[in-house]
Design a protein around this motif. Sequence first.
Motif, PDB file in Angstrom:
ATOM      1  N   UNK A  18       4.757   4.701   5.384  1.00 53.19           N
ATOM      2  CA  UNK A  18       4.066   4.113   4.231  1.00 53.19           C
ATOM      3  C   UNK A  18       2.629   3.770   4.596  1.00 53.19           C
ATOM      4  N   UNK A  19       2.431   3.184   5.782  1.00 61.41           N
ATOM      5  CA  UNK A  19       1.071   2.829   6.204  1.00 61.41           C
ATOM      6  C   UNK A  19       0.186   4.057   6.347  1.00 61.41           C
ATOM      7  N   UNK A  20       0.751   5.133   6.895  1.00 57.68           N
ATOM      8  CA  UNK A  20      -0.030   6.361   7.066  1.00 57.68           C
ATOM      9  C   UNK A  20      -0.506   6.896   5.716  1.00 57.68           C
ATOM     10  N   UNK A 127      -1.057  -0.257  -3.579  1.00 56.04           N
ATOM     11  CA  UNK A 127      -0.977  -0.849  -2.247  1.00 56.04           C
ATOM     12  C   UNK A 127      -0.244  -2.185  -2.275  1.00 56.04           C
ATOM     13  N   UNK A 128      -0.565  -3.022  -3.254  1.00 62.06           N
ATOM     14  CA  UNK A 128       0.083  -4.327  -3.367  1.00 62.06           C
ATOM     15  C   UNK A 128       1.591  -4.166  -3.536  1.00 62.06           C
ATOM     16  N   UNK A 129       1.994  -3.275  -4.433  1.00 68.16           N
ATOM     17  CA  UNK A 129       3.418  -3.086  -4.707  1.00 68.16           C
ATOM     18  C   UNK A 129       4.161  -2.570  -3.481  1.00 68.16           C
ATOM     19  N   UNK A 130       3.604  -1.559  -2.819  1.00 66.87           N
ATOM     20  CA  UNK A 130       4.287  -0.951  -1.676  1.00 66.87           C
ATOM     21  C   UNK A 130       4.335  -1.890  -0.475  1.00 66.87           C
ATOM     22  N   UNK A 131       3.250  -2.633  -0.225  1.00 65.22           N
ATOM     23  CA  UNK A 131       3.208  -3.528   0.933  1.00 65.22           C
ATOM     24  C   UNK A 131       4.092  -4.754   0.726  1.00 65.22           C
ATOM     25  N   UNK A 132       4.189  -5.253  -0.495  1.00 65.38           N
ATOM     26  CA  UNK A 132       5.079  -6.384  -0.754  1.00 65.38           C
ATOM     27  C   UNK A 132       6.536  -5.959  -0.574  1.00 65.38           C
ATOM     28  N   UNK A 133       6.864  -4.751  -1.035  1.00 62.93           N
ATOM     29  CA  UNK A 133       8.218  -4.241  -0.817  1.00 62.93           C
ATOM     30  C   UNK A 133       8.494  -4.087   0.669  1.00 62.93           C
ATOM     31  N   UNK A 134       7.529  -3.565   1.416  1.00 62.64           N
ATOM     32  CA  UNK A 134       7.693  -3.407   2.858  1.00 62.64           C
ATOM     33  C   UNK A 134       7.899  -4.760   3.538  1.00 62.64           C
ATOM     34  N   UNK A 135       7.147  -5.777   3.099  1.00 58.65           N
ATOM     35  CA  UNK A 135       7.307  -7.113   3.686  1.00 58.65           C
ATOM     36  C   UNK A 135       8.736  -7.615   3.497  1.00 58.65           C
ATOM     37  N   UNK A 136       9.231  -7.560   2.273  1.00 62.51           N
ATOM     38  CA  UNK A 136      10.561  -8.087   1.982  1.00 62.51           C
ATOM     39  C   UNK A 136      11.638  -7.340   2.769  1.00 62.51           C
ATOM     40  N   UNK A 137      11.519  -6.054   2.840  1.00 60.89           N
ATOM     41  CA  UNK A 137      12.498  -5.235   3.572  1.00 60.89           C
ATOM     42  C   UNK A 137      12.417  -5.514   5.070  1.00 60.89           C
ATOM     43  N   UNK A 138      11.205  -5.566   5.609  1.00 57.55           N
ATOM     44  CA  UNK A 138      11.029  -5.738   7.050  1.00 57.55           C
ATOM     45  C   UNK A 138      11.434  -7.127   7.508  1.00 57.55           C
ATOM     46  N   UNK A 139      11.072  -8.165   6.765  1.00 56.55           N
ATOM     47  CA  UNK A 139      11.423  -9.518   7.185  1.00 56.55           C
ATOM     48  C   UNK A 139      12.937  -9.731   7.111  1.00 56.55           C
ATOM     49  N   UNK A 140      13.603  -9.071   6.180  1.00 55.94           N
ATOM     50  CA  UNK A 140      15.060  -9.155   6.094  1.00 55.94           C
ATOM     51  C   UNK A 140      15.708  -8.557   7.338  1.00 55.94           C
TER      52      UNK A 140
END
Length: 301
Positions: A18-20, A127-140
């Motif tokens: 996603x970051x790439x 970017x906001x939508x994808x990064x917020x989803x990544x945060x929630x998934x990764x922190x879980x």
Amino acid sequence: MTSREKEIYKVTLIGTVVNALLIVLKLVAGIIGRSSAMVADAVHSLSDFVTDAIVLIFVRIAGLPSDKGHDYGHGKYETLATLIIGCILAMAGIGLLISGIEQVVRSFNGELLPRPRMVALIVAVLSIASKEWLYRYTVKVGRATESQAVIANAWHHRSDAISSGGTLVGIAGAMFLGEQWRILDPLAAVMVSMFIIKSGYDIIRPSVGELLEASLPDSQEREIRTLVMSIDGIKNVHNLRTRRIGCTIAADMHVKMDGDMSLSEAHALASRAERAIKSQFGENSIVTIHMEPISEPQSQM
């Protein structure tokens, strides 16, 4: 590879992909969309890409078993990875802060900043939508695997979402409020960079403490004492020393028990205390218990 390592690798690889994609999109949108804030946001995403690579490398090392040169395992490598992530995050924030201040100064000096185009606004929302989803998934995943490095990486995703939020405000203001409001773009970047720097500091501080052998929080030490004292036959706990090694803890202590009991009985009590701690803090916890008699056994005449 353990199930824990597989989960960490999976979430990190998803974040890397996603970051790439975001790096390319933001850079192109920043150039085509004439938005310096979006270009800066692309640089911030690049720092995310680098930290993903760091997690992939260091978590693999941290999962290695104990060996001749590392009696307590390799957990500190994960701590080191967390510290590196925090430093990169702080440096990215400082870079955005300097860039934003420079643009504000140029605007006050009479320079007319360019009006961003719609493509920059669209990419900012994406970017906001994808990064917020990544945060929630990764922190879980980070909490489930008790990986501080993964949790730190999750907060890096969140900081990027915040950064994109500031970028969105700046771009929208510069696009729709007129020439005199184009300064909103760099002003938003300055404000967001301060939050990013704070996030980096919050990650760096506990990592430094762990590398410098800081004790566990008082609440956790009290919990360890309570667990040990709950074992019938153990009368007192003292000289408790604790530290964290990556996702595991180490604790050594002296416990007092009846000096007239046999060595086998004393060992059984110590083993029960050790199991209680591992049940609460993880099976990989390193627990060392030194047994002491409350009173010396009577000498046989």
